[in-house]
Design a protein around this motif. Sequence first.
Motif, short mmCIF file in Angstrom:
data_model
loop_
_atom_site.label_atom_id
_atom_site.label_comp_id
_atom_site.label_asym_id
_atom_site.label_seq_id
_atom_site.Cartn_x
_atom_site.Cartn_y
_atom_site.Cartn_z
N ASP A 146 20.14 65.37 69.60
CA ASP A 146 18.82 65.80 70.08
C ASP A 146 17.98 64.61 70.53
N ARG A 147 18.34 63.41 70.09
CA ARG A 147 17.55 62.21 70.34
C ARG A 147 18.24 61.23 71.29
N TYR A 148 19.57 61.28 71.32
CA TYR A 148 20.34 60.32 72.10
C TYR A 148 21.37 61.04 72.96
N VAL A 149 21.62 60.49 74.15
CA VAL A 149 22.65 61.04 75.02
C VAL A 149 23.40 59.88 75.67
N SER A 150 24.74 59.98 75.68
CA SER A 150 25.58 58.95 76.29
C SER A 150 25.73 59.25 77.77
N VAL A 151 25.54 58.23 78.59
CA VAL A 151 25.61 58.38 80.05
C VAL A 151 26.28 57.16 80.66
#
Length: 161
Positions: A146-151
Amino acid sequence: MRTLAFTAEIDDRFGSGRISSRIGLSASALLYNVNSRLYDVIAEEHEKQAVHCVLVDECQFLTREQVSELSDIVDTLDIPVLCYGLRTDFRGELFSGSHYLLAWADKLVELKTICHCGRKANMVLRLDENGNALKDGAQVVIGGDDRYVSVCRRHYKEALA
């Protein structure tokens, strides 16, 4: 075989002293913080009963001294140490533990993550409560999907533009 598992005291997302995988596996773990003397703890446990492996989760939170202690565990006690964690923070900066593990590790194995576009995800975005990418803030803020996303790098740059 006896494995000692450690996790960072500051990360209690899955409960204090728990390591959990994304597929739902979990295990108990000893806690460490910046003041923990890992060599002393592991050597004492090894003296009581043989330790065959040490696993450290959230290793990005290790200090330089703790990474050095773990290398001493490998070199003097002949116990393999496996460390799992992030390489960089949401600003693309190395964590201290990651910095020294990358420099001193005998072997590196990268677990690949995929960006929503299909490219290799090598960056991490920190999101605010509205899903907007943050550019600044404390290096350590505990959070999950909910706080971090890998891109990928391209989508990282686009999100921060």
